[in-house]
Design an enzyme around this catalytic site. Structure first.
Site, PDB file in Angstrom:
ATOM      1  CG  HIS A 115      -1.770  13.136  -1.557  1.00  0.00           C
ATOM      2  ND1 HIS A 115      -3.084  13.345  -1.934  1.00  0.00           N
ATOM      3  CD2 HIS A 115      -1.385  11.973  -2.147  1.00  0.00           C
ATOM      4  CE1 HIS A 115      -3.475  12.350  -2.719  1.00  0.00           C
ATOM      5  NE2 HIS A 115      -2.467  11.510  -2.855  1.00  0.00           N
ATOM      6  NE  ARG A 160       2.390   6.475  -9.564  1.00  0.00           N
ATOM      7  CZ  ARG A 160       1.077   6.300  -9.393  1.00  0.00           C
ATOM      8  NH1 ARG A 160       0.640   5.226  -8.759  1.00  0.00           N
ATOM      9  NH2 ARG A 160       0.214   7.173  -9.850  1.00  0.00           N
ATOM     10  NE  ARG A 166      11.799 -13.278  -3.472  1.00  0.00           N
ATOM     11  CZ  ARG A 166      12.162 -12.098  -3.948  1.00  0.00           C
ATOM     12  NH1 ARG A 166      12.196 -11.047  -3.142  1.00  0.00           N
ATOM     13  NH2 ARG A 166      12.486 -11.952  -5.207  1.00  0.00           N
ATOM     14  NE  ARG A 177      -1.794  -0.310  -3.893  1.00  0.00           N
ATOM     15  CZ  ARG A 177      -2.823  -0.944  -3.352  1.00  0.00           C
ATOM     16  NH1 ARG A 177      -3.700  -0.270  -2.627  1.00  0.00           N
ATOM     17  NH2 ARG A 177      -2.987  -2.240  -3.536  1.00  0.00           N
ATOM     18  CD  GLN A 186      -2.735  -1.073   2.521  1.00  0.00           C
ATOM     19  OE1 GLN A 186      -3.689  -0.301   2.645  1.00  0.00           O
ATOM     20  NE2 GLN A 186      -2.354  -1.891   3.485  1.00  0.00           N
ATOM     21  NE  ARG A 188      -2.506   5.028   1.622  1.00  0.00           N
ATOM     22  CZ  ARG A 188      -2.879   3.952   0.931  1.00  0.00           C
ATOM     23  NH1 ARG A 188      -3.798   3.148   1.432  1.00  0.00           N
ATOM     24  NH2 ARG A 188      -2.356   3.695  -0.256  1.00  0.00           N
ATOM     25  CD  GLN A 223       9.809 -11.417   1.674  1.00  0.00           C
ATOM     26  OE1 GLN A 223       9.403 -11.660   0.546  1.00  0.00           O
ATOM     27  NE2 GLN A 223       9.065 -11.583   2.742  1.00  0.00           N
TER      28      GLN A 223
END
Length: 247
Positions: A178, A86, A156, A84, A81, A183, A95
């Site tokens: 923003h 950018r 993984r 996103r 999330q 969020r 990993q």
């Protein structure tokens, strides 16, 4: 036990972020030399100027202050999330190069609050499922030759979204405003919402004038969600007030 909880740190930020923004904004309206403008900037004169900029929606100068956070104890679901956004910059624990084990031989993971709310038996079941996945991961690492990243990168694939990761993220102040608007909202997923509020708390301490209009959209104007509104603006405003008044 592999369970972890989120932790957020403000690692570094633009020195004197509010003065930097005021300088950039004043340049737009002055034909004086830049050093002359800078000499006229003082912290006590920044507050009203910055708030006016934000209310005017003249946000380009806000981009000249940046903030870098360390975030750990969060899931790969959160990673999907937050990346996103950018206009932010990210570094993430790999990993491939970091095996999915800690000192106890298990990967760290996040237990959703909704599962914790079901009680101890549900958490034990979730923990058991994570241990099963750890066993599958270990099997594939061995089957692939136990050769570090060459084994990890394919082993993984059996790891879950619950798997813990660590992130360093840098955003400029405009992107942060923003980010908070989206969020900190109750309609945001619970994990990124809690991280966003903690990020807000940390930056408000060092730049209160920049972030005085931060938080979800319902705090400062109408809800952006329209018919999908959660109807919980009073709770958001209460949380904002408590954070900005040292509660």
């Amino acid at each position: 036990m592999g369970q972890v909880k989120s932790r957020v740190y403000l690692l570094t930020h633009t020195p004197n972020p509010e003065e930097a923004i005021a300088l950039c904004a004043k340049l737009c309206y002055s034909d004086a030399e830049i050093k002359e403008i800078a000499n006229g900037i003082s912290a006590d004169k920044c507050a009203g100027f910055i708030k006016t900029l934000i209310k005017m929606n003249h946000l380009a100068p806000i981009e000249h202050a940046s903030f870098t956070f360390g975030i750990e104890g969060v899931s790969r679901a959160l990673l999907a999330q937050i990346t996103r956004h950018r206009l932010a910059s990210f570094c993430v624990k790999s990993q491939r190069y970091v095996g999915a084990k800690n000192e106890q031989g298990v990967f760290a993971y996040v237990v959703p609050p909704s599962i914790e709310a079901l009680g101890e038996e549900a958490v034990l079941k979730f923990n058991s499922q994570m241990n099963t996945l750890q066993g599958w991961y270990n099997e594939w690492v061995d089957a692939l030759g136990n050769a570090g990243e060459k084994s990890n990168e394919d082993a993984r694939f059996v790891l879950p979204n619950a798997c813990e990761t660590k992130i360093i993220v840098t955003m400029n102040a405009r992107e942060l405003l923003h980010f908070f608007e989206l969020r900190c909202c109750f309609r945001a997923q619970w994990e990124i919402r809690e991280v966003a509020w903690e990020m807000f708390r940390l930056v408000y301490k060092v730049a209160p004038n920049i972030f005085s209009l931060g938080g979800p959209s319902c705090i400062n104007h109408t809800c952006n969600e329209g018919k999908m509104s959660c109807g919980r603006s009073a709770e958001s405003k209460k949380r904002f007030w408590e954070m900005t008044n040292g509660q």
